[in-house]
Design an enzyme around this catalytic site. Structure first.
Site, PDB file in Angstrom:
ATOM      1  N   PHE A 103       0.734  -1.142  -0.099  1.00 39.69           N
ATOM      2  CA  PHE A 103      -0.111   0.141   0.040  1.00 39.69           C
ATOM      3  C   PHE A 103       0.834   1.236   0.056  1.00 39.69           C
ATOM      4  CE2 PHE A 103      -2.487   3.221   2.437  1.00 39.69           C
ATOM      5  CZ  PHE A 103      -3.651   3.349   1.617  1.00 39.69           C
ATOM      6  N   THR A 146       5.996  -0.783   2.932  1.00 43.04           N
ATOM      7  CA  THR A 146       6.208  -2.141   3.405  1.00 43.04           C
ATOM      8  C   THR A 146       5.918  -3.230   2.431  1.00 43.04           C
ATOM      9  OG1 THR A 146       5.376  -1.562   5.711  1.00 43.04           O
ATOM     10  CG2 THR A 146       5.211  -3.704   5.167  1.00 43.04           C
ATOM     11  N   GLU A 204       1.124   3.756   9.730  1.00 42.13           N
ATOM     12  CA  GLU A 204      -0.509   3.816   9.639  1.00 42.13           C
ATOM     13  C   GLU A 204      -0.864   4.993  10.726  1.00 42.13           C
ATOM     14  OE1 GLU A 204      -2.604   0.039   8.847  1.00 42.13           O
ATOM     15  OE2 GLU A 204      -0.711  -0.658   8.185  1.00 42.13           O
ATOM     16  N   SER A 208       1.231   8.370  16.737  1.00 35.89           N
ATOM     17  CA  SER A 208       0.211   8.627  17.676  1.00 35.89           C
ATOM     18  C   SER A 208      -0.478  10.001  17.910  1.00 35.89           C
ATOM     19  CB  SER A 208       1.179   8.376  19.123  1.00 35.89           C
ATOM     20  OG  SER A 208       1.614   7.272  19.055  1.00 35.89           O
TER      21      SER A 208
END
Ligand code: CAA
Length: 380
Positions: A123, A158, A363, A366
């Site tokens: 992705f 990734t 992704e 925080s």
């Protein structure tokens, strides 16, 4: 409220645990040391159905729910977070994205091979200047009638070199800002598509992370996912689900580090007794246990929301925020409990401490999770 898992969910958890212990554990230190991708193990994970867990059986998947996926992710991540990030990206971002928003042709063409592990997906959203600020895409996908012409660079991807199928987010119409972004499926080997050097990382060193370069890559229109301009929403929706997977990865790292620390504390003696008898150690174990339990509840709540058709943007962000902090804190304390042994490779916890850090970064950092949560808290 029923907190029990179903027979099927327990079976999946056990299968993942057994696989992690027998197949991932033996070489995990060496793969980390040599930065080697777990090729054979990923193939086995595909055969066991761990790479297309939520994919409909009619497309060759396991047809399971998100709760089962979280249980399996936790078990795999307890042992090898490099293998589990491959699993997470393939399941949450690539398979789920194509299954939910792809055309029938795209589903038939890609899902069976992605779910079986015959091929792996990647992705591609992040760019040198568009990480957290995901609307600022510089990669372009110019509309040329029957195809798009893609130019640009993607970073920190990734499965960058191992993948065969790449979902690439790119800007078609700059004027329209995020409404002019598209998600395109680009296959490995497309002319003008180059894989850049491998990143040398602090943790998850068995996973392969690369930059990707697109130079006048021709992408047929039928490879666009959804309507023209749907790419940013696609990325946001897919990442919301992806965050549940990464939360589960963080939970796994935390529980793996905790289990090792607990075992060690009951074996290691100092001042005439097992160190678990010292309150300084016992209190650390208590804190770890509470935080892991809380992280597990948040992960399961987000998974349950997804399985029950509820909005999971915020519950997923909460799960990821808390579980990743728990992974970091728990791994640091697990090293501390191991003392000098914790600082050397063969006790595993130093690797877990390095692996934990990425769960607070990818992704959505925080801070991004706090943006998602605070907007919901303030605006309802
Ligand atoms: N679902 C659907 N739509 C959404 C959405 C969601 N979860 N979140 C936002 N949107 C929509 C908004 O409704 C808005 O659409 P409209 O204009 O039609 O109303 C549009 O998207 C833009 O939204 P915002 O104004 O909220 O956008 P923003 O610029 O303020 O950014 C953000 C929001 C949450 C910060 C977002 O940019 C973000 O999530 N950034 C982090 C990106 C990220 O996670 N990157 C990780 C890379 S992938 C990776 O790490 C994979 C890997 O290899 C492991």
């Amino acid at each position: 409220m029923d907190f029990n898992y179903t027979e099927e969910q327990l079976m999946i958890q056990k299968a993942a645990r057994d696989f992690a212990q027998s197949e991932l554990l033996p070489g995990v230190i060496e793969r980390d040391e040599t930065e080697t991708f777990p090729t054979e193990q990923i193939k086995q994970m595909g055969e066991l159905g761990f790479l297309g867990m939520m994919v409909d059986p009619k497309y060759g998947g396991s047809g399971l729910d998100t709760v089962s996926y979280v249980l399996a992710m936790e078990e795999i991540s307890k042992v090898d977070a490099s293998a589990s990030v491959v699993m997470s990206v393939n399941n949450s971002l690539v398979c789920w994205g194509i299954q939910t928003y792809g055309s029938e042709e795209q589903k038939e063409k890609y899902l069976p091979r992605l779910a079986s592990g015959e091929i792996i997906g990647a992705f591609c959203l992040s760019e040198p200047e568009a990480g957290s600020d995901a609307t600022s895409q510089k990669t372009t996908a110019i509309d040329k009638g029957d195809h798009y012409l893609v130019n640009g660079t993607k970073n920190w991807i990734t499965n960058g070199k191992t993948a065969s199928v790449y979902i690439v987010i790119a800007q078609t119409d700059v004027e329209k800002r995020h409404k002019g972004i598209n998600a395109l499926i680009i296959e490995r080997g497309a002319e003008g598509f180059e894989i850049g050097p491998k990143e040398r990382k602090m943790g998850i060193r068995g996973s392969d992370t690369h930059s990707l370069m697109f130079n006048d890559v021709k992408v047929p229109k039928e490879n666009r996912i959804g309507e023209d301009g749907f790419g940013f929403k696609f990325a946001m929706k897919v990442l919301s689900g992806g965050r549940i997977g990464i939360a589960a990865q963080a939970l796994g790292i935390a529980s793996g580090a905790y289990e090792l620390a607990l075992k060690y504390s009951k074996e290691r003696k100092s001042f005439g007794t097992e160190i678990s008898n010292h309150q300084a150690i016992a209190f650390k174990l208590a804190d770890m246990a509470v935080n892991i339990e809380a992280a597990r509840h948040l992960c399961m709540k987000a998974a349950w929301d997804k399985d029950n058709g509820n909005n999971y943007d915020v519950s997923g962000a909460m799960a990821k925020l808390f579980a990743s902090q728990t992974a970091m804190d728990t791994a640091i304390e697990a090293v501390q409990i191991h003392g000098g042994n914790g600082y050397v490779r063969e006790y595993h916890v130093e690797r877990m401490m390095r692996d934990a850090k990425i769960t607070q970064i990818y992704e959505g950092t925080s801070e991004i999770q706090k943006i998602v949560i605070s907007r919901s808290v303030i605006n309802g």
